[in-house]
Every structure is written in structure tokens, then in C-alpha cells.
Enzyme design. Structure first.
Site, PDB file in Angstrom:
ATOM      1  N   LYS A 123       1.771  -4.774  -9.597  1.00 49.95           N
ATOM      2  CA  LYS A 123       2.237  -3.457  -9.861  1.00 49.95           C
ATOM      3  C   LYS A 123       3.227  -2.895  -8.299  1.00 49.95           C
ATOM      4  O   LYS A 123       4.386  -2.610  -8.580  1.00 49.95           O
ATOM      5  CB  LYS A 123       1.180  -2.266  -9.205  1.00 49.95           C
ATOM      6  CG  LYS A 123       1.233  -0.927  -8.348  1.00 49.95           C
ATOM      7  CD  LYS A 123       0.389  -0.060  -8.480  1.00 49.95           C
ATOM      8  CE  LYS A 123      -0.155  -0.023  -7.162  1.00 49.95           C
ATOM      9  NZ  LYS A 123       0.377   0.642  -5.558  1.00 49.95           N
ATOM     10  N   ARG A 172       2.978   8.209   5.858  1.00 52.01           N
ATOM     11  CA  ARG A 172       3.556   7.504   5.600  1.00 52.01           C
ATOM     12  C   ARG A 172       5.631   8.106   5.254  1.00 52.01           C
ATOM     13  O   ARG A 172       5.758   8.961   4.086  1.00 52.01           O
ATOM     14  CB  ARG A 172       2.970   7.595   3.421  1.00 52.01           C
ATOM     15  CG  ARG A 172       1.982   6.957   3.003  1.00 52.01           C
ATOM     16  CD  ARG A 172       1.588   5.739   3.390  1.00 52.01           C
ATOM     17  NE  ARG A 172       2.538   4.819   2.851  1.00 52.01           N
ATOM     18  CZ  ARG A 172       1.835   4.710   0.902  1.00 52.01           C
ATOM     19  NH1 ARG A 172       0.348   5.373   1.147  1.00 52.01           N
ATOM     20  NH2 ARG A 172       2.410   3.669   0.527  1.00 52.01           N
ATOM     21  N   ARG A 205      -4.479   3.532 -10.385  1.00 50.78           N
ATOM     22  CA  ARG A 205      -2.815   2.733 -10.535  1.00 50.78           C
ATOM     23  C   ARG A 205      -2.665   2.035 -10.548  1.00 50.78           C
ATOM     24  O   ARG A 205      -1.588   1.881 -10.571  1.00 50.78           O
ATOM     25  CB  ARG A 205      -3.118   4.250  -9.168  1.00 50.78           C
ATOM     26  CG  ARG A 205      -3.509   6.142  -9.381  1.00 50.78           C
ATOM     27  CD  ARG A 205      -3.207   6.460  -7.718  1.00 50.78           C
ATOM     28  NE  ARG A 205      -0.967   5.918  -7.374  1.00 50.78           N
ATOM     29  CZ  ARG A 205      -0.319   7.074  -6.936  1.00 50.78           C
ATOM     30  NH1 ARG A 205      -1.354   6.850  -5.680  1.00 50.78           N
ATOM     31  NH2 ARG A 205       0.253   6.305  -6.374  1.00 50.78           N
TER      32      ARG A 205
HETATM   33  C1  EPZ Z   1       3.807  -0.970   0.395  1.00 47.95           C
HETATM   34  O1  EPZ Z   1       4.154   1.025   0.488  1.00 47.95           O
HETATM   35  C2  EPZ Z   1       3.032  -1.101  -0.677  1.00 47.95           C
HETATM   36  N1  EPZ Z   1       3.380  -0.087  -2.009  1.00 47.95           N
HETATM   37  C3  EPZ Z   1       1.749  -0.198  -0.581  1.00 47.95           C
HETATM   38  O2  EPZ Z   1       0.651  -0.653  -1.100  1.00 47.95           O
HETATM   39  C4  EPZ Z   1       1.214  -1.312   1.106  1.00 47.95           C
HETATM   40  O3  EPZ Z   1      -0.086  -0.880   1.877  1.00 47.95           O
HETATM   41  C5  EPZ Z   1       2.266  -1.678   2.144  1.00 47.95           C
HETATM   42  O4  EPZ Z   1       3.876  -1.648   1.266  1.00 47.95           O
HETATM   43  C6  EPZ Z   1       2.090  -1.907   3.205  1.00 47.95           C
HETATM   44  O5  EPZ Z   1       2.484  -3.728   2.551  1.00 47.95           O
HETATM   45  C7  EPZ Z   1       4.680  -0.500  -3.383  1.00 47.95           C
HETATM   46  O6  EPZ Z   1       4.996  -1.344  -2.690  1.00 47.95           O
HETATM   47  C8  EPZ Z   1       4.540  -0.056  -4.033  1.00 47.95           C
HETATM   48  P1  EPZ Z   1       5.416   0.611   4.453  1.00 47.95           P
HETATM   49  P2  EPZ Z   1       5.488   1.138   1.768  1.00 47.95           P
HETATM   50  O7  EPZ Z   1       7.559   0.718   4.509  1.00 47.95           O
HETATM   51  O8  EPZ Z   1       6.156   0.749   1.967  1.00 47.95           O
HETATM   52  C9  EPZ Z   1       5.322   3.040   8.302  1.00 47.95           C
HETATM   53  C10 EPZ Z   1      -0.898  -0.271  -2.530  1.00 47.95           C
HETATM   54  O9  EPZ Z   1      -2.170  -0.085  -2.479  1.00 47.95           O
HETATM   55  N2  EPZ Z   1       6.722   3.643   7.337  1.00 47.95           N
HETATM   56  O10 EPZ Z   1       5.284  -1.373   4.346  1.00 47.95           O
HETATM   57  O11 EPZ Z   1       5.203   2.496   1.580  1.00 47.95           O
HETATM   58  C11 EPZ Z   1       4.385   3.440   7.282  1.00 47.95           C
HETATM   59  O12 EPZ Z   1       3.699   4.877   7.176  1.00 47.95           O
HETATM   60  C12 EPZ Z   1       0.334   0.281  -1.527  1.00 47.95           C
HETATM   61  O13 EPZ Z   1      -0.818  -0.886  -3.644  1.00 47.95           O
HETATM   62  C13 EPZ Z   1       7.770   4.460   8.596  1.00 47.95           C
HETATM   63  O14 EPZ Z   1       6.675   4.990   9.879  1.00 47.95           O
HETATM   64  O15 EPZ Z   1       4.668  -0.006   3.228  1.00 47.95           O
HETATM   65  C14 EPZ Z   1       3.408   2.229   7.225  1.00 47.95           C
HETATM   66  O16 EPZ Z   1       2.268   2.724   8.937  1.00 47.95           O
HETATM   67  C15 EPZ Z   1      -0.272   0.684  -0.303  1.00 47.95           C
HETATM   68  N3  EPZ Z   1       8.160   4.805   8.535  1.00 47.95           N
HETATM   69  C16 EPZ Z   1       4.141   0.781   8.054  1.00 47.95           C
HETATM   70  O17 EPZ Z   1       5.412   1.968   8.401  1.00 47.95           O
HETATM   71  C17 EPZ Z   1       9.504   4.639   7.184  1.00 47.95           C
HETATM   72  O18 EPZ Z   1      10.262   4.781   7.218  1.00 47.95           O
HETATM   73  C18 EPZ Z   1       4.260   0.448   6.369  1.00 47.95           C
HETATM   74  O19 EPZ Z   1       4.753   0.879   5.959  1.00 47.95           O
HETATM   75  C19 EPZ Z   1       8.369   3.335   6.402  1.00 47.95           C
HETATM   76  C20 EPZ Z   1       7.356   3.173   6.571  1.00 47.95           C
END
Ligand code: EPZ
Length: 417
Positions: free
Chosen positions: A22, A121, A397
């Protein structure tokens, strides 16, 4: 039907093939916006989130065609540059259309995704990165208004590792003028799969999979063909399903090298896990030891497997300390596991799990997010009696036919109203 009835007492045995990832398919589908024409993908899983992505691409003026696991996207000149709130609120990953639309068309209007069960997020890192490439960003009435005559390559240093931020920036940089360097880039295998597809379209990307990615902007990209990589999180979930039921389960069509952190922890816990280039197998273990895990960006223990591993630890011998460092609220499954008798003390980023070798007891529970629902199904496989998992639509999902895959391994699971 949004409930799943899971009956305990069955050992899972046999072989199960994993579907496409996904979290690789979503960014790759959004990357099609960078190149007009027909893109063709294989191994695209049938998931709610893929449908949501198709809906969003259609709202922008694209056509999508699914034939089994083959998925085509026909991109013509977009009729709209707006990703509407109604579509974005269903799936946060929609924010990944920002980079491609901005880079290709010079303007994008994308609804702010809003939070979800596991955390606020934010997308500040995405927006800061676009600004570094010269975009004007304005937040207005819940939307991101982004403008840029022509993005200019630059060095972007992510002070926090972000998968989506790295993906959005990498896609935008493919059409920017000059060279972009991403420092502290995310190294997840899904980033590599996306970069591989972008390079097939004619992008010039190197360093993907490491923390420094270099992108040299090009004039134009052209559509290509690509098979989506296997879903490592589904593979890990299925491996744990075999382990927790003391079964012998082989997971095929997967990349074990993407799951080293999980495999090492399962071995530390006492499981035998054999691997080949594209399969892995767990062997029956009557009891297993509690081990500590700390989630972190790849290649460390994936946050998306934390809830599932916690289910395994609820019946281990000893106490496991589970530390979640990626999301601020990813223990929603803890209270539900406790309804099954699990002995867990949740703190802010840490949950202390005292294993109960005498096992869990069935009860109705409620899924709150995608991976929490998987954790509850896994716990239901061993909680004595029948566990009714409510709001199971979360599962749809991100898992393709999970109940069919588990039933084929001998589990007694079924959808009910
Ligand atoms: C991706 O989400 C995945 N989703 C998530 O999978 C996964 O848990 C996550 O990466 C971590 O590996 C997809 O790929 C569609 P991040 P993403 O940006 O990109 C903070 C699942 O179950 N952050 O690496 O949203 C954020 O809040 C899903 O399949 C900021 O602060 O994750 C988090 O605490 C859930 N500012 C951390 O960074 C930003 O601009 C990591 O988030 C972006 C993120």
C-alpha cells in the site's frame, strides 16, 4: 459488514503470498501526475486507500482502469489542480499529490489532511521543503495554496525523518531546475520503489535508500510500467500470525531483507525464522520470551508493526517494554488488548507489557486504526473464545483479503454484521 468474529484455538499452518505494498502504491500512483499519458502498474493491491487515490486522480481529470491486480492511470492535462477536502480527509496520503501537481503545473490547491487516530500528523516539513524549492505557500480556509513558476533545486535538510515529506519533495524535485539534495531523507523500501519508478519515467535520482538523495531536475517525464513491491507490513503481520498461534507459516512473495528488525526481534524472543530471497518461515514455538522494542525510521523496528508485535508480547514469558518514537498516540490498541486480559501499563511513549503465559480471554473489542485492527485480530486468534472486532473497516484500508489469507492458513475468522 464491519465486524470480524475471530475464534481462538487454531494453529496457523501453511504458505501465504503477500500482496503489493500500500505504502509504495500510493506515492507511485500520485507520481503519475508528473507525466501525461498512460502509466501501467502490476501487483497493485485491492484496498480502500487505492480506491480513494483513484477517486482523487479522477477528480483531477485522470482516468483509472483496474484489471485484477493491474492498474492503469491515464493522465491528460489536468482539469483541476485542487485536491478537495472530501477526498483528502478520507486519506491523509492525498497530500502526496502536492509535489507532483506543483512541479508540473506551477500551482496546487490541496486540502490540509487533518489529524488521525495515531497523531496530529502535521505536514509542516512537506511545506517547508516546497518553500525551499522556491514555492509560495499560503494556508487558507483549511487548504494549502501553493504556487511556483518553476521550482529551483536546493538542499533540503529534514530535521525530522519523514516518509511522506521525502516522497513529496523527491517527486517535486524531478522537474525542478537544477539539483536537489535531500539530507536526512527517509530510507524506507517504499521510497526506493517510488524512486525506481520515477527513474523509469526519466527522472535522475540517486542515493534513494540512503539518508542523502540527489535529484537532478529534467524537462519532462514520460509514463512507464512498474510492478509494486511486496507489502512488508502485511508480510510481518502474517509472520506474527503464525508465531502467535505456535504454527508453522511460510510467507512468500516478500522481501525479508526489508524486515530484518522484526526478524531479529522474533529470533531474540525464541522463534526460529528461516529466510530465502523472497520468503520467510516461522516455526512452532510453545512459549516465547518477552523482548523490548523501540520503533524508529527504517531500517529500525517499523512503527507499523508495533501494535502487531505487542499482541505477540501479551502472552510472552516476562515483561516487554515497547517504546513508540514515531507517532505520539499510537497505543490506541492497548486498551482494547487489555479488554482481552492483557496486562499492559501505557505511558506517554512507552507501554510496559507483562506477558501472561496463561493467555488471553475473548471479548468484544474495537478497532481504532489500520494497524491496531490487525493487532486485535492477531490477539483474537489466541484469546480463549470468540473475539468480536468492531469497526473492522479500518483493516480494509491496508490489508487485501486478510480474513481469506488467515482462513487459508487454518484460522477461524469471518465477517459478520
Ligand atoms: C508514512 O506516513 C506511512 N504512510 C505510515 O503508514 C507510516 O507509519 C509512517 O510513514 C512512518 O513509517 C504512508 O506511507 C501512506 P512520516 P507519513 O511523515 O509519511 C511527523 C500505515 O499504517 N511529521 O514519516 O505520514 C509525523 O507526525 C501508515 O500504513 C511532522 O512532524 O509518516 C510523525 O510523528 C500509518 N511533520 C513523524 O513525523 C511533517 O511534515 C513521521 O511521519 C511530516 C511528518
Amino acid at each position: 459488514m464491519d465486524k470480524m468474529l475471530v475464534t481462538s484455538g487454531r494453529q496457523l499452518n501453511g504458505s501465504v503470498a503477500v500482496s503489493g505494498a500500500k505504502n509504495a502504491a500510493l506515492p507511485i500512483l500520485f507520481s503519475t501526475l508528473l507525466a501525461e499519458g498512460e502509466h501501467t502498474f502490476g501487483n497493485v493491491p485491492v484496498l480502500k486507500d487505492i480506491e480513494s487515490t483513484a477517486e482523487l486522480l479522477q477528480s483531477l481529470g485522470c482516468e483509472t482502469i483496474r484489471e485484477g491486480h493491474t492498474f492503469k492511470v491515464q493522465v491528460a492535462k489536468l482539469k483541476s489542480f485542487e485536491a478537495h477536502y472530501d477526498l483528502v480527509r478520507k486519506m491523509r496520503a492525498s497530500i502526496l499529490c502536492l509535489g507532483p501537481i506543483l512541479a508540473k503545473y506551477g500551482e496546487a490547491v490541496v486540502s490540509l489532511p487533518g489529524g488521525c487516530a495515531i497523531g496530529t500528523r502535521p505536514i509542516d516539513l512537506h511545506l517547508d521543503a516546497m518553500k525551499t524549492l522556491g514555492a509560495e505557500i499560503e494556508l487558507k480556509e483549511g487548504y494549502v495554496l501553493a504556487k511556483a513558476k518553476k521550482l529551483k533545486g536546493a538542499t533540503v535538510f529534514f530535521e525530522k525523518t519523514t516518509v511522506g515529506g521525502t516522497e513529496n519533495l523527491m517527486m517535486a524535485a524531478t522537474l525542478a531546475e537544477g539539483e536537489t539534495i535531500i539530507e536526512n531523507a527517509a530510507k524506507e523500501p517504499e521510497i526506493v520503489d517510488l524512486a525506481n519508478y520515477l527513474n523509469k519515467m526519466g527522472a535522475k535520482i540517486s542515493g534513494h535508500g540512503t539518508s542523502v538523495i540527489k535529484i537532478t531536475g529534467v524537462e519532462k517525464l514520460t509514463p512507464a510500467r512498474h510492478d509494486i513491491m511486496p507489502d512488508r507490513i502485511e508480510a510481518g503481520t502474517l509472520l506474527i500470525a503464525g508465531a502467535i498461534t505456535s504454527g508453522e507459516v511460510e510467507v512468500t512473495k516478500c522481501n525479508p531483507q526489508d524486515l530484518e528488525a522484526l526478524i531479529l526481534k522474533m529470533r531474540d524472543s525464541g522463534f526460529r525464522v528461516d529466510t530465502t530471497k523472497n520468503s520467510m518461515k516461522v516455526f512452532p514455538q510453545r512459549t516465547w520470551e518477552a523482548v523490548d522494542i523501540t520503533t524508529a525510521p527504517h531500517p529500525l523496528f517499523p512503527t507499523d508493526l508495533q501494535a502487531q508485535f505487542m499482541a505477540l508480547m501479551t502472552v510472552a514469558k516476562g515483561t516487554s517494554v515497547i517504546t513508540e518514537t514515531v507517532f505520539e498516540n499510537r497505543f490506541m490498541h492497548v486498551n482494547e488488548l487489555m479488554r482481552l486480559g492483557a496486562d499492559i501499563t501505557p505511558k506517554t511513549q512507552v507501554a510496559v507489557v507483562r506477558g501472561r503465559p496463561d493467555g488471553l480471554t475473548a471479548a468484544p473489542v474495537m478497532a481504532t486504526d489500520l494497524r491496531a485492527s490487525a493487532s486485535l485480530v492477531l490477539a483474537g486468534l489466541i484469546a480463549k473464545g470468540e473475539t468480536l472486532v468492531n469497526r473492522i473497516y479500518h483493516l480494509d484500508r491496508g490489508y487485501e483479503n486478510l480474513e481469506l489469507k488467515l482462513s487459508n492458513l487454518g484460522a477461524q475468522v469471518k465477517r459478520v454484521n
